[in-house]
Design a protein around this motif. Structure first.
Motif, PDB file in Angstrom:
ATOM      1  N   LYS A  57      -2.625  -2.591   9.667  1.00  0.00           N
ATOM      2  CA  LYS A  57      -1.872  -4.041   9.189  1.00  0.00           C
ATOM      3  C   LYS A  57      -2.488  -4.542   7.961  1.00  0.00           C
ATOM      4  CE  LYS A  57      -0.630  -5.424  14.024  1.00  0.00           C
ATOM      5  NZ  LYS A  57       0.528  -4.456  14.206  1.00  0.00           N
ATOM      6  N   PHE A  58      -1.484  -4.281   6.945  1.00  0.00           N
ATOM      7  CA  PHE A  58      -1.729  -5.008   5.821  1.00  0.00           C
ATOM      8  C   PHE A  58      -1.175  -6.140   5.323  1.00  0.00           C
ATOM      9  CE2 PHE A  58      -2.286  -0.137   3.653  1.00  0.00           C
ATOM     10  CZ  PHE A  58      -3.458   0.094   4.620  1.00  0.00           C
ATOM     11  N   HIS A  59      -1.898  -6.882   4.779  1.00  0.00           N
ATOM     12  CA  HIS A  59      -1.528  -8.345   4.244  1.00  0.00           C
ATOM     13  C   HIS A  59      -1.458  -8.400   2.902  1.00  0.00           C
ATOM     14  CE1 HIS A  59      -1.383  -9.803   8.339  1.00  0.00           C
ATOM     15  NE2 HIS A  59      -2.625  -9.112   8.658  1.00  0.00           N
ATOM     16  N   HIS A  60      -2.620  -8.219   2.096  1.00  0.00           N
ATOM     17  CA  HIS A  60      -2.622  -8.059   0.689  1.00  0.00           C
ATOM     18  C   HIS A  60      -2.242  -6.718  -0.018  1.00  0.00           C
ATOM     19  CE1 HIS A  60      -5.454 -11.433   1.411  1.00  0.00           C
ATOM     20  NE2 HIS A  60      -4.734 -11.958   0.238  1.00  0.00           N
ATOM     21  N   LEU A  61      -2.797  -5.688   0.807  1.00  0.00           N
ATOM     22  CA  LEU A  61      -2.902  -4.428   0.384  1.00  0.00           C
ATOM     23  C   LEU A  61      -1.673  -3.621   0.181  1.00  0.00           C
ATOM     24  CD1 LEU A  61      -6.262  -3.406   2.393  1.00  0.00           C
ATOM     25  CD2 LEU A  61      -5.812  -4.113  -0.170  1.00  0.00           C
ATOM     26  N   PRO A  62      -1.407  -2.865  -0.873  1.00  0.00           N
ATOM     27  CA  PRO A  62      -0.256  -2.098  -0.947  1.00  0.00           C
ATOM     28  C   PRO A  62      -0.269  -1.149  -0.125  1.00  0.00           C
ATOM     29  CG  PRO A  62      -1.316  -2.368  -3.136  1.00  0.00           C
ATOM     30  CD  PRO A  62      -2.302  -2.772  -2.101  1.00  0.00           C
ATOM     31  N   SER A  63       0.970  -0.623   0.296  1.00  0.00           N
ATOM     32  CA  SER A  63       1.054   0.181   1.373  1.00  0.00           C
ATOM     33  C   SER A  63       0.525   1.919   0.985  1.00  0.00           C
ATOM     34  CB  SER A  63       2.460   0.434   2.160  1.00  0.00           C
ATOM     35  OG  SER A  63       2.553  -0.863   2.646  1.00  0.00           O
ATOM     36  N   GLY A  64       0.670   2.012  -0.023  1.00  0.00           N
ATOM     37  CA  GLY A  64      -0.087   3.347  -0.442  1.00  0.00           C
ATOM     38  C   GLY A  64      -1.464   3.592  -0.687  1.00  0.00           C
ATOM     39  N   LEU A  65      -2.373   2.573  -0.114  1.00  0.00           N
ATOM     40  CA  LEU A  65      -3.636   2.479  -0.273  1.00  0.00           C
ATOM     41  C   LEU A  65      -4.513   3.723   0.451  1.00  0.00           C
ATOM     42  CD1 LEU A  65      -6.094   0.503  -1.689  1.00  0.00           C
ATOM     43  CD2 LEU A  65      -6.377  -0.264   0.776  1.00  0.00           C
ATOM     44  N   LEU A  66      -3.756   4.261   1.409  1.00  0.00           N
ATOM     45  CA  LEU A  66      -4.646   5.319   2.170  1.00  0.00           C
ATOM     46  C   LEU A  66      -4.477   6.804   1.476  1.00  0.00           C
ATOM     47  CD1 LEU A  66      -3.403   3.894   5.689  1.00  0.00           C
ATOM     48  CD2 LEU A  66      -5.453   3.682   4.734  1.00  0.00           C
ATOM     49  N   TYR A  67      -3.532   6.969   0.327  1.00  0.00           N
ATOM     50  CA  TYR A  67      -3.630   8.071  -0.344  1.00  0.00           C
ATOM     51  C   TYR A  67      -4.536   7.909  -1.406  1.00  0.00           C
ATOM     52  CZ  TYR A  67       1.280   8.857   1.415  1.00  0.00           C
ATOM     53  OH  TYR A  67       2.500   8.926   2.269  1.00  0.00           O
ATOM     54  N   PRO A  68      -5.715   8.700  -1.248  1.00  0.00           N
ATOM     55  CA  PRO A  68      -6.777   8.338  -2.119  1.00  0.00           C
ATOM     56  C   PRO A  68      -6.639   8.601  -3.537  1.00  0.00           C
ATOM     57  CG  PRO A  68      -7.208  10.114  -0.679  1.00  0.00           C
ATOM     58  CD  PRO A  68      -5.946   9.531  -0.487  1.00  0.00           C
ATOM     59  N   GLU A  69      -5.739   9.445  -3.879  1.00  0.00           N
ATOM     60  CA  GLU A  69      -5.375   9.836  -5.112  1.00  0.00           C
ATOM     61  C   GLU A  69      -4.503   8.965  -5.923  1.00  0.00           C
ATOM     62  OE1 GLU A  69      -4.074  11.009  -2.489  1.00  0.00           O
ATOM     63  OE2 GLU A  69      -2.155  11.610  -3.112  1.00  0.00           O
ATOM     64  N   LYS A  70      -3.711   7.889  -5.203  1.00  0.00           N
ATOM     65  CA  LYS A  70      -2.914   7.008  -6.095  1.00  0.00           C
ATOM     66  C   LYS A  70      -3.927   5.816  -6.154  1.00  0.00           C
ATOM     67  CE  LYS A  70       0.614   8.977  -3.249  1.00  0.00           C
ATOM     68  NZ  LYS A  70       1.278  10.161  -4.193  1.00  0.00           N
ATOM     69  N   TRP A  71      -3.375   5.263  -7.543  1.00  0.00           N
ATOM     70  CA  TRP A  71      -3.790   3.875  -7.858  1.00  0.00           C
ATOM     71  C   TRP A  71      -2.821   2.806  -6.953  1.00  0.00           C
ATOM     72  CZ3 TRP A  71      -3.613   3.716 -13.816  1.00  0.00           C
ATOM     73  CH2 TRP A  71      -4.522   4.711 -14.374  1.00  0.00           C
ATOM     74  N   CYS A  72      -3.683   1.839  -6.397  1.00  0.00           N
ATOM     75  CA  CYS A  72      -3.004   0.771  -5.858  1.00  0.00           C
ATOM     76  C   CYS A  72      -3.211  -0.479  -6.399  1.00  0.00           C
ATOM     77  CB  CYS A  72      -3.261   0.653  -4.214  1.00  0.00           C
ATOM     78  SG  CYS A  72      -2.286   2.004  -3.254  1.00  0.00           S
ATOM     79  N   ILE A  73      -2.334  -1.050  -6.882  1.00  0.00           N
ATOM     80  CA  ILE A  73      -2.531  -2.299  -7.765  1.00  0.00           C
ATOM     81  C   ILE A  73      -1.968  -3.685  -7.091  1.00  0.00           C
ATOM     82  CG2 ILE A  73      -1.968  -3.300 -10.018  1.00  0.00           C
ATOM     83  CD1 ILE A  73      -2.133  -0.622 -11.093  1.00  0.00           C
ATOM     84  N   ILE A  74      -3.026  -4.783  -6.918  1.00  0.00           N
ATOM     85  CA  ILE A  74      -2.409  -5.977  -6.737  1.00  0.00           C
ATOM     86  C   ILE A  74      -2.250  -6.639  -8.011  1.00  0.00           C
ATOM     87  CG2 ILE A  74      -2.845  -8.070  -5.455  1.00  0.00           C
ATOM     88  CD1 ILE A  74      -4.348  -6.492  -3.429  1.00  0.00           C
ATOM     89  N   GLY A  75      -0.844  -6.904  -8.174  1.00  0.00           N
ATOM     90  CA  GLY A  75      -0.323  -7.303  -9.512  1.00  0.00           C
ATOM     91  C   GLY A  75      -0.909  -9.043  -9.662  1.00  0.00           C
ATOM     92  N   SER A  76      -0.484  -9.488 -11.054  1.00  0.00           N
ATOM     93  CA  SER A  76      -0.935 -10.735 -11.153  1.00  0.00           C
ATOM     94  C   SER A  76      -0.168 -11.920 -10.588  1.00  0.00           C
ATOM     95  CB  SER A  76      -0.859 -10.831 -12.675  1.00  0.00           C
ATOM     96  OG  SER A  76       0.721 -10.604 -12.845  1.00  0.00           O
ATOM     97  N   LYS A  87     -11.696  -8.993   5.333  1.00  0.00           N
ATOM     98  CA  LYS A  87     -11.266  -7.988   6.941  1.00  0.00           C
ATOM     99  C   LYS A  87     -10.302  -6.925   6.822  1.00  0.00           C
ATOM    100  CE  LYS A  87     -11.887 -11.886  10.035  1.00  0.00           C
ATOM    101  NZ  LYS A  87     -11.574 -13.416   9.334  1.00  0.00           N
ATOM    102  N   GLU A  88      -9.352  -6.914   5.942  1.00  0.00           N
ATOM    103  CA  GLU A  88      -8.436  -5.656   5.807  1.00  0.00           C
ATOM    104  C   GLU A  88      -9.351  -4.726   5.264  1.00  0.00           C
ATOM    105  OE1 GLU A  88      -5.373  -8.365   3.495  1.00  0.00           O
ATOM    106  OE2 GLU A  88      -4.544  -6.242   3.713  1.00  0.00           O
ATOM    107  N   LEU A  89     -10.092  -5.039   4.240  1.00  0.00           N
ATOM    108  CA  LEU A  89     -10.964  -3.728   3.551  1.00  0.00           C
ATOM    109  C   LEU A  89     -12.140  -3.078   4.609  1.00  0.00           C
ATOM    110  CD1 LEU A  89     -11.852  -5.298   0.173  1.00  0.00           C
ATOM    111  CD2 LEU A  89      -9.971  -3.235   0.493  1.00  0.00           C
ATOM    112  N   GLU A  90     -12.461  -3.981   5.557  1.00  0.00           N
ATOM    113  CA  GLU A  90     -13.456  -3.782   6.524  1.00  0.00           C
ATOM    114  C   GLU A  90     -12.670  -2.693   7.450  1.00  0.00           C
ATOM    115  OE1 GLU A  90     -16.720  -7.575   6.118  1.00  0.00           O
ATOM    116  OE2 GLU A  90     -15.139  -7.439   7.465  1.00  0.00           O
ATOM    117  N   ASP A  91     -11.630  -3.241   7.770  1.00  0.00           N
ATOM    118  CA  ASP A  91     -10.825  -2.404   8.747  1.00  0.00           C
ATOM    119  C   ASP A  91     -10.552  -0.959   8.338  1.00  0.00           C
ATOM    120  OD1 ASP A  91      -9.280  -1.845  11.017  1.00  0.00           O
ATOM    121  OD2 ASP A  91      -7.348  -2.265  10.228  1.00  0.00           O
TER     122      ASP A  91
END
Ligand code: IMP
Length: 439
Positions: A57-76, A87-91
């Motif tokens: 369950k992602f709240h901030h994180l871009p949904s592509g985060l689990l693909y390690p080779e892709k950049w996932c950006i939280i924009g401005s 908590k999201e990162l720890e999970d």
């Protein structure tokens, strides 16, 4: 009209009241993208991502985060609540995945404890003064964080990295401009900022530069919208909206990628309609139909667990979404939820309850909207299980007729159809990154 044979930069937005199933669509498209970017909202969003048999369950994180080779950006344009992000990162770390591919814009504004307090206090006041004015926010401090951003008294992720005396001065200025702070003294806020810095520092970077480099290298960018068109602060059912631009324009203003770089915009719509929180909802079904939609669609909020309101597909809302986002295609989700109905309705337009005037466009005034009622067309249901169907052609004829009518009413083609949460439960009618290639 799309001209280019191969598209590189695609925006995915919610075209209704949020919760359209954007995460699944983004997750599938992310396979073909190089960079996945969130551009607005914050932890009010709740995106459920299924990956290798596990649910995230992602709240901030871009949904592509689990693909390690892709950049996932939280924009401005995104606002960040560091404790929630932690908590999201720890999970994710606990499940054995790395988050090294995550990049957070130094320009993102940070939600502070007093923003959350303010959000909750404002909702209580609204409820006490006039219950109908309650917005039903997620209570995550989103509105107050954006208020301070626009009021020029916010703290940005990059500010946390400034030398202590610079940050101290900034907080002093904020305290003096805000007037008073009982629970927010200077030493307390400095401690909070220190804790937030520890969470965010490894990820903070100049994402504008990263994105410009990605564009120069012809990488494929996928912009992941949060919330939905009718929750947009400018185009939604104001004041029953969120505090950011959840329409396609927000993908540009919230990332620093110019509009001329966008190749296509895909709008995600449910085959029926839901809304969580207060505010108008013309096709709402507070009856047995609504109960069935809610039960079959498991309509409970990812972030708050609240029961979602449900109703029939609204063509006025859909056309509005197509127009204000400039949609090229629709990703239609949860079609299978309609599998059991003998009859299915689509609102084609609204009619004024006194003057009987027809309204084909969504009005800005909520008092006008309150005097409008939907005019429905009734279509035959297909009453069979679609969840195992993988080819569009194999859908029951009545189901295809429903989709055809939905396209006509929406003025936009359906590019993807989803009949369940799993990836294989998706019919691609267009290759989104390469629409001229048959799928
Ligand atoms: P806020 O964004 O927490 O200020 O809430 C404002 C309104 O937007 C409320 O009606 C929320 O229920 C709604 N909202 C915010 N985020 C989402 C979302 O991700 N999905 C659906 N509704 C949302």
């Amino acid at each position: 009209m799309i001209q280019k044979e191969e598209l590189h930069n695609v925006i995915v937005v919610g075209a209704q009241w949020g919760d359209e199933g954007k995460a699944k669509v983004v997750d599938m498209l992310a396979e073909q993208a190089d960079v996945v970017i969130r551009s607005q909202g914050g932890c009010n969003a709740g995106h459920t991502v299924k990956f290798n048999g596990e649910t995230f369950k992602f709240h901030h994180l871009p949904s592509g985060l689990l693909y390690p080779e892709k950049w996932c950006i939280i924009g401005s344009g995104v606002v960040i609540a560091p404790e929630v992000l932690k908590k999201e990162l720890e999970d994710i770390h606990a499940k054995g995945y790395s988050t090294e591919n995550l990049k957070i814009s130094e320009r993102c504004h940070v939600t502070l404890p007093y923003h959350i307090e303010q959000d909750k206090r404002q909702e209580l006041l609204r409820t006490a003064n006039a219950p109908e004015s309650k917005i039903g926010t997620t209570g995550r401090g989103i509105g107050p964080t954006y208020m301070d951003k626009v009021g020029r008294i916010g703290i940005r992720a990059g500010d946390l990295l400034e030398p202590p005396e610079v940050l101290r001065k900034q907080i002093q200025r904020i305290i003096s401009e805000k007037g008073f702070f009982e629970q927010a003294s200077l030493p307390y806020l400095l401690d909070v900022c220190e804790a937030y810095k520890a969470i965010l520092a490894p990820y903070i970077t100049d994402t504008v530069a990263l994105l410009q480099d990605a564009l120069a290298q012809n990488k494929r960018l996928l912009f992941e919208g949060a919330q939905g068109t009718l929750l947009d602060v400018d185009f939604g059912t104001y004041p029953y909206v969120t505090s950011s631009n959840s329409t396609a324009g927000g993908a540009c203003t919230g990332t620093g990628v110019g509009p001329s770089k966008i190749d296509a915009t895909l709008g995600v719509m449910k085959a029926y309609l839901t809304r969580v929180g207060e505010g108008p909802f013309p096709t709402e079904q507070s009856n047995e139909v609504g109960e069935i939609l809610g039960e079959r669609g498991q309509e409970f909020g990812t972030t708050t667990g609240r029961k979602r309101r449900t109703g029939w597909f609204d063509g006025v809302v859909a056309r509005y979404g197509v127009e204000v986002n400039g949609l090229d295609g629709i990703a239609l989700t949860k079609l299978d939820v309609l599998d059991t109905f003998a009859e299915i309705k689509i609102a084609t337009h609204y009619q004024h309850i006194h003057t009987h005037e027809a309204y084909h466009r969504f009005p800005a005034s909520l008092s006008v909207l309150a005097d409008l009622e939907p005019v429905y067309e009734t279509l035959e249901g297909w009453q069979s299980d679609t969840t195992q169907i993988t080819q569009y052609e194999d859908l029951p004829p009545a189901c295809k007729a429903y989709l055809k009518r939905l396209e006509e009413v929406s003025h936009c083609p359906v590019w993807m159809v989803s009949v369940g949460p799993e990836r294989q439960q998706t019919m691609m009618r267009k290759n989104v990154f390469n629409p001229t290639v048959a799928v």
